[in-house]
Design a protein around this motif. Structure first.
Motif, PDB file in Angstrom:
ATOM      1  N   CYS A 168      25.033  54.485  83.347  1.00  0.00           N
ATOM      2  CA  CYS A 168      25.199  53.173  82.694  1.00  0.00           C
ATOM      3  C   CYS A 168      26.539  53.121  81.963  1.00  0.00           C
ATOM      4  O   CYS A 168      27.214  52.095  81.965  1.00  0.00           O
ATOM      5  CB  CYS A 168      24.047  52.909  81.730  1.00  0.00           C
ATOM      6  N   CYS A 192      18.467  56.418  77.337  1.00  0.00           N
ATOM      7  CA  CYS A 192      19.478  55.375  77.541  1.00  0.00           C
ATOM      8  C   CYS A 192      18.969  54.023  77.043  1.00  0.00           C
ATOM      9  O   CYS A 192      17.867  53.597  77.404  1.00  0.00           O
ATOM     10  CB  CYS A 192      19.821  55.296  79.026  1.00  0.00           C
ATOM     11  N   VAL A 204      20.015  51.250  77.885  1.00  0.00           N
ATOM     12  CA  VAL A 204      20.054  50.248  78.954  1.00  0.00           C
ATOM     13  C   VAL A 204      18.896  50.464  79.927  1.00  0.00           C
ATOM     14  O   VAL A 204      18.088  49.570  80.160  1.00  0.00           O
ATOM     15  CB  VAL A 204      21.405  50.297  79.708  1.00  0.00           C
ATOM     16  N   CYS A 205      18.795  51.678  80.496  1.00  0.00           N
ATOM     17  CA  CYS A 205      17.830  51.882  81.586  1.00  0.00           C
ATOM     18  C   CYS A 205      16.704  52.850  81.215  1.00  0.00           C
ATOM     19  O   CYS A 205      15.863  53.165  82.054  1.00  0.00           O
ATOM     20  CB  CYS A 205      18.551  52.393  82.834  1.00  0.00           C
ATOM     21  N   CYS A 218      23.127  56.507  79.129  1.00  0.00           N
ATOM     22  CA  CYS A 218      23.205  57.593  80.117  1.00  0.00           C
ATOM     23  C   CYS A 218      24.556  57.527  80.833  1.00  0.00           C
ATOM     24  O   CYS A 218      25.265  56.521  80.760  1.00  0.00           O
ATOM     25  CB  CYS A 218      22.045  57.510  81.122  1.00  0.00           C
TER      26      CYS A 218
HETATM   27 ZN   LIG Z   1      21.185  54.197  81.681  1.00  0.00          ZN
END
Ligand SMILES: [Zn+2]
Ligand SMILES: [Zn+2]
Length: 251
Positions: free
Chosen positions: A225, A178, A180-181, A222
């Protein structure tokens, strides 16, 4: 023509949805926000377009569904709610006022959304898209409306594009994780998660118009997110969401 009747639901037709009101508002915008008559060619054209629309299946439509009289009445319901209108208001509803308000506050965005909906209906691109869960989560009141959201999600779920995006990330030495995370499905779920990730298209259709998707417009995200990005409008960018996640972790 009577201009005092309210929503068309009294005639046995389904209530107007956000996307439909967006098109009616956009028509009014090009007519200085004045109500129109049913014999106006623009009203007749909008009537045809709305009758094409996939938001209301044939079995819920009355015989007068979005006919020129109904469309003309809607233009009066909206026009008489415009802040510049000084005469007597006809019976509008809450959704009419919300869309009108959005047009007054964010004219460019709403105009672009109307254009994308119109093009999508005329080309057929919006006609047979599957419903998506997020439609109900936002209510029907996101700027892009239900139809553009369906198109957006269909575009993100295109298996060929997704595979091409994953391959391009792998070819450049990146991880299928992901953006983002950093969640990596394989690391958590083992072989069952290998190669799994969702794609998010970072440019909404009501901003870009109907353009061909470039791999650079897709982000690997993911499922959690992705859901958070789409949860409310305006959608967060992956980097906005990353900031939000980082702030949360510092608390
Ligand atoms: Zn994520
Ligand atoms: Zn997305």
């Amino acid at each position: 023509m009577a201009i005092t009747s309210g929503t068309s639901s009294r005639q046995g037709n389904p209530a107007w949805q956000w996307d439909e009101i967006v098109l009616a508002c956009d028509l009014l915008r090009t007519h200085a926000w004045r109500g129109l008559r049913s014999d106006d060619p623009d009203v007749q054209e909008l009537s045809k377009l709305l009758q094409l629309g996939p938001l209301h299946p044939p079995e819920v439509r009355g015989g007068t569904f979005r006919n020129p009289d109904g469309v003309a009445r809607k233009t009066w319901d909206i026009a008489t709610r415009h802040p510049d209108y000084t005469g007597r208001q006809t019976k509008g509803n809450k959704l009419d006022r919300m869309v009108l308000q959005a047009f007054i506050e964010r004219p460019d965005e709403m105009q672009a959304a109307a254009e994308a909906i119109r093009i999508g209906l005329k080309s057929g691109a919006l006609l047979d898209l599957p419903l998506v869960e997020e439609e109900d989560e936002h209510g029907a009141s996101a700027p892009e409306g239900r139809l553009l959201l369906r198109q957006h999600v269909a575009r993100e779920r295109n298996p060929k594009l997704r595979a091409a995006k994953i391959k391009s990330v792998q070819d450049s030495g990146g991880a299928v994780a992901c953006e983002v995370c950093s969640f990596d499905f394989e690391r958590t779920y083992g072989p069952r998660g290998a190669g799994y990730i969702e794609c998010h298209h970072i440019v909404p259709l009501h901003v870009s118009g109907p353009v061909k998707t470039k791999l650079a417009d897709l982000a690997l995200i993911c499922s959690n997110c992705h859901r958070m990005i789409h949860r409310s409008s305006p959608w967060l960018t992956p980097s906005d969401l990353r900031d939000l996640v980082n702030v949360k972790h510092r608390i």
